[in-house]
Design a protein around this motif. Structure first.
Motif, PDB file in Angstrom:
ATOM      1  N   LEU A  81      48.010  37.812  46.730  1.00  0.00           N
ATOM      2  CA  LEU A  81      47.430  38.535  47.873  1.00  0.00           C
ATOM      3  C   LEU A  81      47.274  37.608  49.061  1.00  0.00           C
ATOM      4  CD1 LEU A  81      44.692  40.511  45.929  1.00  0.00           C
ATOM      5  CD2 LEU A  81      47.082  41.105  46.308  1.00  0.00           C
ATOM      6  N   VAL A 101      38.722  41.733  43.757  1.00  0.00           N
ATOM      7  CA  VAL A 101      39.742  42.165  44.722  1.00  0.00           C
ATOM      8  C   VAL A 101      41.107  42.213  44.023  1.00  0.00           C
ATOM      9  CG1 VAL A 101      40.985  41.523  46.834  1.00  0.00           C
ATOM     10  CG2 VAL A 101      38.494  41.298  46.744  1.00  0.00           C
ATOM     11  N   ILE A 106      53.336  44.998  49.965  1.00  0.00           N
ATOM     12  CA  ILE A 106      52.287  44.357  49.164  1.00  0.00           C
ATOM     13  C   ILE A 106      51.024  45.221  49.166  1.00  0.00           C
ATOM     14  CG2 ILE A 106      50.680  42.383  49.107  1.00  0.00           C
ATOM     15  CD1 ILE A 106      53.057  40.629  50.047  1.00  0.00           C
ATOM     16  N   ARG A 145      42.263  43.691  54.026  1.00  0.00           N
ATOM     17  CA  ARG A 145      41.262  43.496  52.966  1.00  0.00           C
ATOM     18  C   ARG A 145      41.697  42.421  51.974  1.00  0.00           C
ATOM     19  NH1 ARG A 145      39.721  49.634  51.134  1.00  0.00           N
ATOM     20  NH2 ARG A 145      38.704  50.287  53.059  1.00  0.00           N
ATOM     21  N   LEU A 146      42.997  42.138  51.941  1.00  0.00           N
ATOM     22  CA  LEU A 146      43.487  41.118  51.015  1.00  0.00           C
ATOM     23  C   LEU A 146      43.393  39.732  51.634  1.00  0.00           C
ATOM     24  CD1 LEU A 146      46.695  43.010  49.847  1.00  0.00           C
ATOM     25  CD2 LEU A 146      44.376  43.159  48.914  1.00  0.00           C
ATOM     26  N   PRO A 162      47.560  39.135  40.755  1.00  0.00           N
ATOM     27  CA  PRO A 162      46.883  37.832  40.831  1.00  0.00           C
ATOM     28  C   PRO A 162      46.477  37.532  42.272  1.00  0.00           C
ATOM     29  CG  PRO A 162      48.991  37.651  39.658  1.00  0.00           C
ATOM     30  CD  PRO A 162      48.933  39.029  40.257  1.00  0.00           C
ATOM     31  N   ALA A 197      50.627  42.145  35.614  1.00  0.00           N
ATOM     32  CA  ALA A 197      51.309  42.299  36.892  1.00  0.00           C
ATOM     33  C   ALA A 197      52.663  41.618  36.812  1.00  0.00           C
ATOM     34  CB  ALA A 197      50.447  41.702  38.004  1.00  0.00           C
ATOM     35  N   GLN A 233      45.730  48.864  48.928  1.00  0.00           N
ATOM     36  CA  GLN A 233      44.692  48.455  49.866  1.00  0.00           C
ATOM     37  C   GLN A 233      45.330  48.117  51.218  1.00  0.00           C
ATOM     38  OE1 GLN A 233      41.439  48.415  49.405  1.00  0.00           O
ATOM     39  NE2 GLN A 233      41.485  48.907  47.221  1.00  0.00           N
ATOM     40  N   ARG A 282      41.733  42.505  40.805  1.00  0.00           N
ATOM     41  CA  ARG A 282      41.782  43.572  39.799  1.00  0.00           C
ATOM     42  C   ARG A 282      41.972  44.933  40.455  1.00  0.00           C
ATOM     43  NH1 ARG A 282      39.542  42.293  34.571  1.00  0.00           N
ATOM     44  NH2 ARG A 282      39.414  40.028  34.435  1.00  0.00           N
ATOM     45  N   LEU A 283      41.303  45.130  41.585  1.00  0.00           N
ATOM     46  CA  LEU A 283      41.504  46.386  42.315  1.00  0.00           C
ATOM     47  C   LEU A 283      42.956  46.517  42.748  1.00  0.00           C
ATOM     48  CD1 LEU A 283      38.301  46.462  44.503  1.00  0.00           C
ATOM     49  CD2 LEU A 283      39.131  48.384  43.136  1.00  0.00           C
ATOM     50  N   ALA A 284      43.537  45.386  43.159  1.00  0.00           N
ATOM     51  CA  ALA A 284      44.922  45.398  43.642  1.00  0.00           C
ATOM     52  C   ALA A 284      45.914  45.364  42.492  1.00  0.00           C
ATOM     53  CB  ALA A 284      45.157  44.210  44.570  1.00  0.00           C
ATOM     54  N   TRP A 319      36.775  37.523  44.370  1.00  0.00           N
ATOM     55  CA  TRP A 319      38.244  37.535  44.414  1.00  0.00           C
ATOM     56  C   TRP A 319      38.815  38.141  43.135  1.00  0.00           C
ATOM     57  CZ3 TRP A 319      41.150  37.689  48.373  1.00  0.00           C
ATOM     58  CH2 TRP A 319      40.823  37.002  49.550  1.00  0.00           C
ATOM     59  N   TRP A 349      54.434  42.767  53.920  1.00  0.00           N
ATOM     60  CA  TRP A 349      53.000  42.987  53.705  1.00  0.00           C
ATOM     61  C   TRP A 349      52.688  44.467  53.489  1.00  0.00           C
ATOM     62  CZ3 TRP A 349      49.633  39.781  52.019  1.00  0.00           C
ATOM     63  CH2 TRP A 349      49.696  38.414  52.331  1.00  0.00           C
ATOM     64  N   PHE A 385      35.334  43.338  50.323  1.00  0.00           N
ATOM     65  CA  PHE A 385      36.509  42.669  50.886  1.00  0.00           C
ATOM     66  C   PHE A 385      36.181  41.712  52.028  1.00  0.00           C
ATOM     67  CE2 PHE A 385      38.056  46.725  49.183  1.00  0.00           C
ATOM     68  CZ  PHE A 385      39.030  46.261  48.314  1.00  0.00           C
ATOM     69  N   TRP A 419      38.773  31.105  49.333  1.00  0.00           N
ATOM     70  CA  TRP A 419      39.177  31.437  50.696  1.00  0.00           C
ATOM     71  C   TRP A 419      38.995  30.213  51.605  1.00  0.00           C
ATOM     72  CZ3 TRP A 419      42.204  34.365  53.073  1.00  0.00           C
ATOM     73  CH2 TRP A 419      42.020  34.731  54.403  1.00  0.00           C
ATOM     74  N   ALA A 436      49.195  47.076  46.130  1.00  0.00           N
ATOM     75  CA  ALA A 436      47.776  46.777  45.856  1.00  0.00           C
ATOM     76  C   ALA A 436      46.882  47.986  46.133  1.00  0.00           C
ATOM     77  CB  ALA A 436      47.328  45.590  46.699  1.00  0.00           C
ATOM     78  N   GLY A 461      40.803  38.357  53.597  1.00  0.00           N
ATOM     79  CA  GLY A 461      39.488  37.944  54.066  1.00  0.00           C
ATOM     80  C   GLY A 461      38.653  39.044  54.672  1.00  0.00           C
ATOM     81  N   PRO A 471      45.931  40.349  36.539  1.00  0.00           N
ATOM     82  CA  PRO A 471      45.365  40.505  37.891  1.00  0.00           C
ATOM     83  C   PRO A 471      44.124  39.647  38.120  1.00  0.00           C
ATOM     84  CG  PRO A 471      45.585  42.621  36.767  1.00  0.00           C
ATOM     85  CD  PRO A 471      45.857  41.576  35.752  1.00  0.00           C
ATOM     86  N   THR A 528      34.617  45.152  37.742  1.00  0.00           N
ATOM     87  CA  THR A 528      33.751  43.984  37.724  1.00  0.00           C
ATOM     88  C   THR A 528      34.615  42.728  37.802  1.00  0.00           C
ATOM     89  OG1 THR A 528      31.991  45.063  36.498  1.00  0.00           O
ATOM     90  CG2 THR A 528      32.121  42.679  36.297  1.00  0.00           C
ATOM     91  N   ILE A 584      35.103  38.978  52.598  1.00  0.00           N
ATOM     92  CA  ILE A 584      34.785  37.651  52.071  1.00  0.00           C
ATOM     93  C   ILE A 584      34.651  36.632  53.204  1.00  0.00           C
ATOM     94  CG2 ILE A 584      35.687  35.758  50.644  1.00  0.00           C
ATOM     95  CD1 ILE A 584      36.670  37.902  48.686  1.00  0.00           C
TER      96      ILE A 584
END
Lengths: 381, 395
Positions: free
Chosen positions: B130, B119, A103, A113-114, B126, A12, A109, B121-123, B116, A100, B87, B295, A107, A116, B377, B61, B89
């Motif tokens: 997020l 999350v 962002i 969802r990022l 790092p 990234a 998403q 890796r999906l995004a 996390w 955001w 998500f 979190w 992402a 919490g 990520p 994963t 969390i």
């Protein structure tokens, strides 16, 4: 499953803000629609990034702020929101929303969802202000009750109106009439908005007035009373809250987290209401909710409506708030009618999905609005 | 007419944003790996790594190097998480924290870190990014327990000073040692010897660790130690009293200039609210493995910041640090990252055997005593599927 090789490639790299634009758009509506109060003029923020992704918000700060916003953000790390807030972004919550959005789009998403992802649905309450006198004394209790029933029929579980009438106990009478019309179970909130009635020459309530009104509202079945006193008075709302059962709420006027910390330490409000934009934005609201959680105080965002609302909703779904305010709605309109023109700049047909009075989180990335850039260009003023 | 034009625009120009379908947790597992030790294990290096993994229906994963008790996993974590929204969390954390004892909160943390990782890796980013990234690096302090007695009473002061100098010559800027010696002023003397060796700017922290030495200082002892440490310009004194004593540390902090720190065993936001209200510590030190996860640590940091109190995470060793570094870089008020050594060694030496677990054979970049936020990520470690399989030692 990603292959080993693609994982290796998936570094990234830094993403920089390469440009910011702020401009007004005016979505074409008929004169009748405009006069009825359909929302069609917006202040757009566009944040371009080195990732080739653009973030949008419709809650911009006005074009006059563009040079300062550009100085703050151009060339900077898109993701360093805390740093930007520290450097002054706090003043421009709508710009934060656009960051955001970028962002979330990177992402792939939705933003909530990022942060919490506490919920995917929220009850909407509708704040109604009738055209005419700011203090609403020209509006009959009956009209207010009819709007409440209209909202109730459309599935909305709550309505907020002003507590600005020259005789403050009149608002409690209005509450009784609305309550009689809706029956129990429909939330009726009242907003004194602190010093704001000074625009029509009213003073901030004395403690005695606040107490009399709160007791009368409680008897009439009101759900909460918002900002009965001055915003820098951290003690009186706490005193009032200790003397009545209906929640005393507030917080929309604060920027950053400091005043909210004061509210929590002083037990000022039963419910904190950070403003989705004015507080500093999505991350600030999320942070205020974290602080409030430590005190078992609910955090319910102060609201807005139409295309602007997208950023507020991300913060609300991230925090899991019970309610989202939709404001200001002009009776006899429903929110969906009032924000309908906004769909003309989106690929998604409806701005927000509403089911049984709840707004349902979009699965679109970023703020959840699939903006058509060409439409913005076309409607640019 | 507008509708027509809109239809044209939508059809002709640019693809619509793809919606992001919800992601469900399909599996959680915990096991350990043991990496090769070349036949003669070095006690200063780590060869055994606990692993927790979260699998999802998105095919991604997440991995953390924080183990969880397998019984807890089966009886408590899995029923709460399988089939649930990856998500959410915040919701999972509240639910699991509410019916948890101490070990259970810790049990959940390994899973939370792995969630996390998923999350992120999906995004493709790092995790710190997020969460509203505050910084790209954290200053390392090395916590060093020397071989010998737990209370370090048989460790010569010079041995501690030599190692501090070694850290310093490798670019590190801080060391933390125990303050457990039976005669408390001996630790003050040790600090004096270290200070003489490293000069004025190197930071020296002392950790009393509350009740862990087996006896708790009384207030006069703590005051005498703190005064002695002040003279040697020690940076902080950690947990001088019982971890649940809200007033003692506050009194000591008010009476001395040295920073009084603590909080590593705090399990909930509410405990930290109590520390902050009582001005218990100058710096609060949540441990993201104990307080409920990345979190939860971010929330505690936010609360502390609103009180103007720094939040410096309590640390760990090995690759479990991955989540700590992400959390720290998301905090506005976290300057340091503790790295706890298996003994007097450099962090880079300690995790060297574990590098076979990573695709690129690299953990974190350390520059001038700072650990840099990794660019990969998720939690930032590029875990090798093949290596996890090869070195797995427990189902």
């Amino acid at each position: 499953m990603l292959s080993r090789r693609s994982l290796l490639l998936a570094l990234a790299g830094p993403v920089r803000v390469t440009g910011v634009e702020i401009y007004d758009i005016r979505i074409p509506v008929t004169q009748d629609e405009a006069e009825a109060g359909l929302m069609h003029a917006f202040n757009v923020v566009e944040v371009a990034t080195s990732a080739g992704v653009t973030g949008y918000s419709f809650a911009g700060p006005g074009t006059a702020h563009l040079p300062a916003v550009r100085r703050l953000l151009t060339g900077q790390d898109l993701f360093a929101i805390e740093k930007h807030l520290d450097n002054g972004l706090e003043k421009w919550g709508g710009v934060e929303h656009a960051l955001w959005d970028a962002i979330g789009r990177i992402a792939k998403q939705p933003v909530y969802r990022l942060l919490g992802g506490a919920s995917t649905r929220v009850k909407a309450y509708v704040t109604c202000v009738w055209p005419g006198k700011e203090d609403q004394q020209h509006v009959s209790y009956r009209e207010q009750a009819e709007q409440a029933m209209r909202l109730q029929k459309a599935g909305f579980p709550g309505m907020k109106i002003r507590a600005w009438r020259p005789n403050p106990l009149d608002d409690a009478d209005a509450c009784a009439e609305i309550r009689a019309a809706t029956g129990p179970g429909f939330a009726i909130m009242f907003d004194r908005t602190a010093h704001v009635p000074s625009i029509i020459g009213q003073k901030v309530w004395s403690f005695d007035t606040g107490l009399r009104v709160a007791r009368a509202l409680q008897r009439a079945g009101a759900y909460w009373l918002e900002e009965p006193f001055a915003r820098d008075d951290y003690k009186s709302p706490a005193r009032l809250a200790a003397m009545v059962d209906i929640p005393i709420t507030g917080g929309e006027g604060y920027v950053g987290t400091g005043s909210f910390q004061q509210c929590l330490v002083n037990r000022t409000y039963d419910i904190l209401q950070p403003e989705g934009r004015g507080s500093g934005g999505i991350l600030t609201c999320r942070k205020v909710a974290s602080m409030a959680e430590a005190y078992h105080v609910p955090c319910i965002l102060h609201g807005t409506m139409a295309l602007m609302l997208a950023g507020w909703l991300q913060a609300t779904f991230a925090t899991g708030a019970e309610w989202q305010e939709v404001a200001l709605v002009r009776p006899p309109l429903l929110p969906q009618q009032q924000w309908a023109p906004g769909a003309k700049v989106l690929r998604n047909k409806e701005l927000y999905r509403i089911e049984n009075g709840e707004i349902v989180a979009s699965e679109l990335p970023g703020l959840g609005l699939d903006v058509i850039p060409e439409a913005l260009r076309e409607f640019r003023v | 007419m507008v509708a027509t034009r809109r239809g044209f625009l939508a059809g002709a120009l640019g693809a619509a944003c793809a919606t992001a379908a919800p992601v469900k947790i399909t599996g959680v597992e915990t096991f350990a790996v043991r990496v090769p030790d070349g036949g003669s294990p070095d006690p200063l290096r780590v060869y055994r790594y606990p692993v927790t993994r979260v699998h999802t229906d998105a095919g991604i994963t997440g991995t953390s190097f924080i183990g969880i008790d397998p019984t807890l996993l089966e009886s408590w974590v899995k029923p709460a998480l399988l089939g649930q929204d990856l998500f959410a969390i915040d919701r999972h954390m509240k639910r699991l924290q509410m019916n948890s004892g101490e070990s259970r909160t810790q049990g959940w943390s390994g899973v939370e870190h792995a969630m996390w990782d998923c999350v992120g890796r999906l995004a493709g980013r790092p995790v710190a990014e997020l969460l509203g990234k505050a910084k790209d690096r954290l200053r390392i302090y090395r916590t060093t327990v020397f071989p010998g007695k737990q209370d370090q009473s048989d460790v010569p002061y010079e041995r501690q000073a030599e190692f501090a100098k070694r850290l310093q010559s490798n670019g590190y800027t801080a060391i933390k040692i125990r303050a457990w010696r039976p005669r408390p002023m001996d630790d003050v003397d040790a600090t004096g010897v270290i200070r003489a060796a490293v000069g004025p700017s190197f930071k020296i922290m002392l950790d009393r660790t509350a009740v862990r030495p087996g006896w708790v200082w009384d207030y006069p002892t703590a005051l005498q130690v703190a005064r002695g440490l002040e003279k040697h310009n020690a940076y902080w004194l950690e947990e001088p009293f019982d971890g649940m004593d809200l007033q003692g540390p506050a009194r000591l902090a008010a009476e001395t200039d040295i920073l009084i720190t603590g909080g590593e065993l705090g399990r909930t936001l509410f405990e930290f609210a109590a520390f902050l209200h009582n001005k218990t510590y100058d710096i609060v030190q949540p441990d993201t493995r104990i307080c409920g996860g990345i979190w939860a640590a971010k929330k505690i940091s936010t609360l502390a910041a609103s009180f103007g109190v720094p939040c410096v995470q309590h640390g760990t060793g090995g690759f479990a640090l991955a989540g700590y570094i992400q959390a720290g870089c998301a905090m506005t008020n976290c300057e340091w990252q503790e790295m706890i050594g298996a003994g007097p060694n450099l962090p880079t030496e300690e995790w060297e055997p574990g590098l076979v677990l990573l695709e690129d054979k690299k953990a974190w970049r350390v520059e001038n005593g700072y650990v840099l936020l990794p660019k990969a990520p998720g939690l930032g470690l590029r875990v090798s599927e093949a290596a996890l399989k090869e070195y797995r030692i427990r189902a």
